[in-house]
Design an enzyme around this catalytic site. Structure first.
Site, short mmCIF file in Angstrom:
data_model
loop_
_atom_site.label_atom_id
_atom_site.label_comp_id
_atom_site.label_asym_id
_atom_site.label_seq_id
_atom_site.Cartn_x
_atom_site.Cartn_y
_atom_site.Cartn_z
N HIS A 155 1.86 1.94 -3.44
CA HIS A 155 0.78 2.63 -4.19
C HIS A 155 0.81 4.12 -3.88
CE1 HIS A 155 -1.46 -0.71 -5.94
NE2 HIS A 155 -1.35 -1.38 -4.79
N THR A 181 0.84 -1.21 0.00
CA THR A 181 0.00 0.00 0.00
C THR A 181 0.87 1.26 0.00
OG1 THR A 181 -1.64 -1.20 1.24
CG2 THR A 181 -1.87 1.18 1.25
#
Ligand code: NAD
Ligand code: ZN
Length: 343
Positions: A43, A40
């Site tokens: 990202h 994450t």
């Protein structure tokens, strides 16, 4: 204090100077000793479409963390200054229907560290006492921040009994690698793994997978059917977030088999549900976060009984080398990547 933050809606991260956090009545302040990087965070670094809708900036990022308690709110019991803790990073409301039924991981009002509130890639971080996990067992400091992602892998693999059962793990990223360790440690056999990147194929073999298949070069279905004498695998753990890996994985599942889905798909996907799930009477578990806190007890027991998480920790960087660490993660030539404390 220094912190790593997403300040602009473009690729990259910045090192900023901010005020140190102050604990509320039910919170503590941790001096960060170790943090590790989750997909994450990558990202967020890339600032892709998937993450844009999920968070507001500026935000200090990072959620996989272990630290020492240095300040304590006035209502906090059971913890004291000097305790070394890991952190459950899903902050819950305690009052929604899910919380009141004890299923905290799907709290209706969940806030995630480093996404919805300021995170742990910093010198200090503020954490609700409810989310602390005291480290009583004797394991190396560098893996204390890995307990959180390890919990994802534990729940993915152990949502039902795996001992003496065949299993396919699709995707040998850091979480798939941890999944291999859990499956082997818990007596699954054979453990099949599919992966497309050479570095991770090699790593999956080193971690003890019985068969590692590159679906771009080999026919995974044929291999699994041959090795399982036409039966298929009893368990599929989807840990890649790749549509093809899921479809092909489901093809390999035996009738009556079990599937745990951890990988998050960047887009909506299409799967032949009638043929691959309903008519085979397959049971599916969606895995999110960790069970709070039954999974944390399992984590400690698995580590205490010899499961060696240091095998998946392949690289450690200093906090101020964050962009370099992210570039490595983007290439995928790594297992888990960790960050040491600022000083
Ligand atoms: P990662 O992206 O590093 O690993 C995924 C791996 O899958 C990569 O090594 C990639 O090469 C491999 N892969 C790609 N296509 C494949 C294919 N066709 N067949 C087999 N392998 C293929 O991610 P990670 O950090 O290991 O996390 C795994 C997944 O879990 C990600 O999708 C992540 O978003 C998700 N995740 C979910 C939760 C949750 O709570 N549900 C929590 C953390 C991570
Ligand atoms: Zn709640």
């Amino acid at each position: 204090m220094k912190a790593i933050a997403k300040t602009k809606p473009i690729r990259g991260l910045e090192i900023i100077d901010v005020k140190e956090p102050v604990p509320g009545e039910d919170e503590v302040i941790l001096k960060v000793k170790r943090a590790s990087i989750c997909g994450t965070d990558l990202h967020i670094y890339k600032w892709d479409e998937w993450i844009k809708e999920k968070m507001e900036i500026p935000r200090i990022i990072g959620h996989e963390v272990a630290g020492e308690i240095v300040e304590i709110g006035k209502n906090v019991k059971n913890f004291k200054k000097g305790d070394i803790v890991s952190v459950e990073t899903h902050f819950v409301c305690h009052y929604c229907p899910a919380c009141r039924k004890g299923d905290y991981k799907v709290c209706y009002n969940m806030k995630i560290l480093g996404i919805d509130v300021d995170g742990a890639f910093a010198e200090f971080v503020k954490i609700p006492a409810f989310n602390l996990w005291k480290n009583k067992i004797n394991i190396p400091e560098e893996i204390l921040s890995l307990k959180e992602p390890f919990g994802n892998a534990v729940d993915t693999v152990l949502s039902e009994d795996v001992s003496g059962k065949s299993i396919l793990i699709t995707g040998a990223g850091p979480l798939g690698m941890m999944g291999i360790l859990v499956a082997k440690h818990s007596g699954a056999y054979p453990v099949f793994v599919s992966e497309v990147k050479d570095y991770r194929i090699k790593k999956a073999k080193e971690l003890g997978a019985d068969y590692v298949i590159n679906p771009l070069q080999e026919d995974m279905y044929e291999i699994i059917m041959e090795k399982t004498k036409g039966e298929g695998v009893e368990i599929l753990c989807e840990m890649s977030g790749n549509e093809k890996a899921l479809s092909e994985g489901l093809r390999c599942v035996a009738p009556g088999g079990r599937v745990s889905l951890l990988g998050l798909f960047e887009n909506k996907i299409s799967v032949d549900i009638n043929r691959l799930i309903i008519l085979k009477s397959v049971r599916i578990y969606g895995i999110t976060g960790r069970n709070m806190f039954s999974t944390w007890y399992k984590i400690d027991k698995l580590l205490e009984s010899g499961l060696d998480l240091t095998k998946v920790l392949t690289h450690t960087f200093k906090m101020n080398e964050i962009n370099k660490a992210m570039e490595l993660m983007e290439k995928g030539e790594c297992g888990k990547v960790s960050l040491s404390a600022w000083n």
